[in-house]
Write an enzyme that holds these catalytic residues in place. Structure first.
Site, mmCIF file in Angstrom:
data_model
loop_
_atom_site.group_PDB
_atom_site.id
_atom_site.type_symbol
_atom_site.label_atom_id
_atom_site.label_comp_id
_atom_site.label_asym_id
_atom_site.label_seq_id
_atom_site.Cartn_x
_atom_site.Cartn_y
_atom_site.Cartn_z
ATOM 1 N N THR A 62 30.171 58.180 56.544
ATOM 2 C CA THR A 62 29.625 58.286 56.592
ATOM 3 C C THR A 62 29.945 59.495 57.683
ATOM 4 O O THR A 62 31.157 59.389 58.072
ATOM 5 C CB THR A 62 28.417 57.631 56.364
ATOM 6 N N LYS A 66 33.139 63.208 55.711
ATOM 7 C CA LYS A 66 32.792 62.531 55.310
ATOM 8 C C LYS A 66 34.132 63.451 54.350
ATOM 9 O O LYS A 66 34.576 63.215 53.129
ATOM 10 C CB LYS A 66 31.807 62.970 54.088
ATOM 11 N N ASP A 102 27.743 58.494 46.503
ATOM 12 C CA ASP A 102 26.703 59.613 46.582
ATOM 13 C C ASP A 102 25.540 59.893 46.049
ATOM 14 O O ASP A 102 24.522 59.283 45.526
ATOM 15 C CB ASP A 102 26.569 60.248 47.706
ATOM 16 N N TYR A 226 16.216 57.109 54.070
ATOM 17 C CA TYR A 226 15.945 56.148 53.937
ATOM 18 C C TYR A 226 14.509 54.788 55.394
ATOM 19 O O TYR A 226 14.509 54.211 55.124
ATOM 20 C CB TYR A 226 16.886 55.225 53.736
ATOM 21 N N GLY A 247 14.609 57.138 50.649
ATOM 22 C CA GLY A 247 16.142 57.229 50.004
ATOM 23 C C GLY A 247 16.654 55.409 50.123
ATOM 24 O O GLY A 247 18.015 55.979 49.759
#
Ligand code: NAP
Length: 284
Positions: A62, A66, A102, A226, A247
């Site tokens: 993350t 990335k 993703d 999220y 999310g």
């Protein structure tokens, strides 16, 4: 030998991944652990060397790593190459394979949580960072017909729109101010918030990027944020009578795809949702 999985990020904050993958590993009786590995950028290369050892199955990746991990992979898949980001690494016989789950996770979330098929749709994509890139490329591949990238920093909106251009798919770009959004949001079948606006602990936690009066009641609003599960954007969408999905579904489905790549097992999707929801509640 107990196998190891984990997540690289920095700062890692309260990651939902250990709870989500831990639950799946336990349920399937797989002898492996999933740990949080907060890794500053200057330690990433060393940490990835360890990943090649036989007891390491793989890792999630993350912010802010990335992009940085890409040159450290032996191979990357088509999605990761196209998007320019790796969020999942699998160790196969000492070789590191980089994937982007993703994008697939986002499309699966639209299809399974909202029964929404992007083919032929008009989309407003709010944001031009990493999450927006994954969503934009995923929407292109899923056959979206029109797309506008709206972002605070106009140059980044234009850059992403340019990267997404392919054949007859010619995304537009605009700012995230109300006047710019008023030209596109009311006509969108799908509005995706891929900015950090509304994220708990973020720079604009109590704000929505769009107000209810601009949102059509036949639209689907998807918030990639999220935490919290119901964001200010989703509340505005609900006020407009639109469908609103958070999310967490993308987070879980990207994890579902990753789990399959690491273990070869069919992931227990319901248990992963339950564990992720529990971990969000526990993070208040
Ligand atoms: P990022 O690369 O840092 O991009 C951040 C985006 O938010 C940029 O478009 C930025 O605009 C915009 N932004 C930030 N603060 C803003 C503000 N105050 N006003 C207007 N725009 C603002 O981050 P990211 O990786 O794309 O992540 C974005 C969000 O998605 C985060 O909340 C993250 O937790 C979430 N996410 C969720 C999942 C999932 O699985 N559900 C996956 C990845 C990320 P500028 O370009 O103008 O700076």
């Amino acid at each position: 030998m107990t196998k190891r999985l984990g997540i690289f990020g920095f700062p890692l904050g309260h990651s939902l991944s250990p709870a989500m993958h831990g639950a799946a590993l336990r349920l399937l009786g797989i002898d492996a652990t999933f740990e949080a590995w907060p890794t500053p950028p200057d330690q990433l290369r060393t940490a990835l060397k360890v990943m090649r050892q036989a007891d390491h199955l793989g890792a999630s990746v993350t912010l802010p790593h990335k992009q940085a991990v890409i040159p450290m992979m032996d191979t990357i898949d088509e999605w990761a190459r196209e998007i320019g980001a790796v969020n999942c690494i699998a160790n196969r016989g000492g070789k590191l394979f980089g994937f982007n789950t993703d994008a697939g996770g986002f499309i699966r979330a639209l299809r399974e949580e909202a029964a929404f098929d992007p083919a032929g749709s008009s989309v407003v994509l709010l944001g031009a960072g990493g999450a927006a890139r994954a969503a934009g490329f995923a929407l292109r591949r899923a056959g979206a017909q029109r797309l506008t990238v709206a972002n605070r920093t106009m140059e980044r909106a234009e850059a992403l729109a340019g990267d997404l251009r392919q054949g007859r798919f010619r995304p537009g770009a605009c700012g995230i101010d109300r006047d710019s959004l008023a030209d596109v949001v009311p006509y969108a079948d799908l509005i995706v918030n891929a900015t950090s606006i509304g994220m708990r602990g973020g720079p604009a936690a109590s704000e929505s990027p769009v107000s209810a009066d601009l949102i059509s009641d036949r639209a689907l609003a998807y918030d990639i944020v999220y935490a919290p599960p119901v964001t200010p954007f989703l509340r505005e969408a609900e006020r407009a009578g639109a469908r609103a999905v958070g999310g967490l579904s993308m987070l879980v489905y990207q994890g579902v795809e990753a789990f399959k790549l690491w273990t070869g097992n069919d992931p227990p999707v319901d248990a992963m949702f339950e564990a992720a929801r529990g971990a969000i509640k526990g993070s208040h």
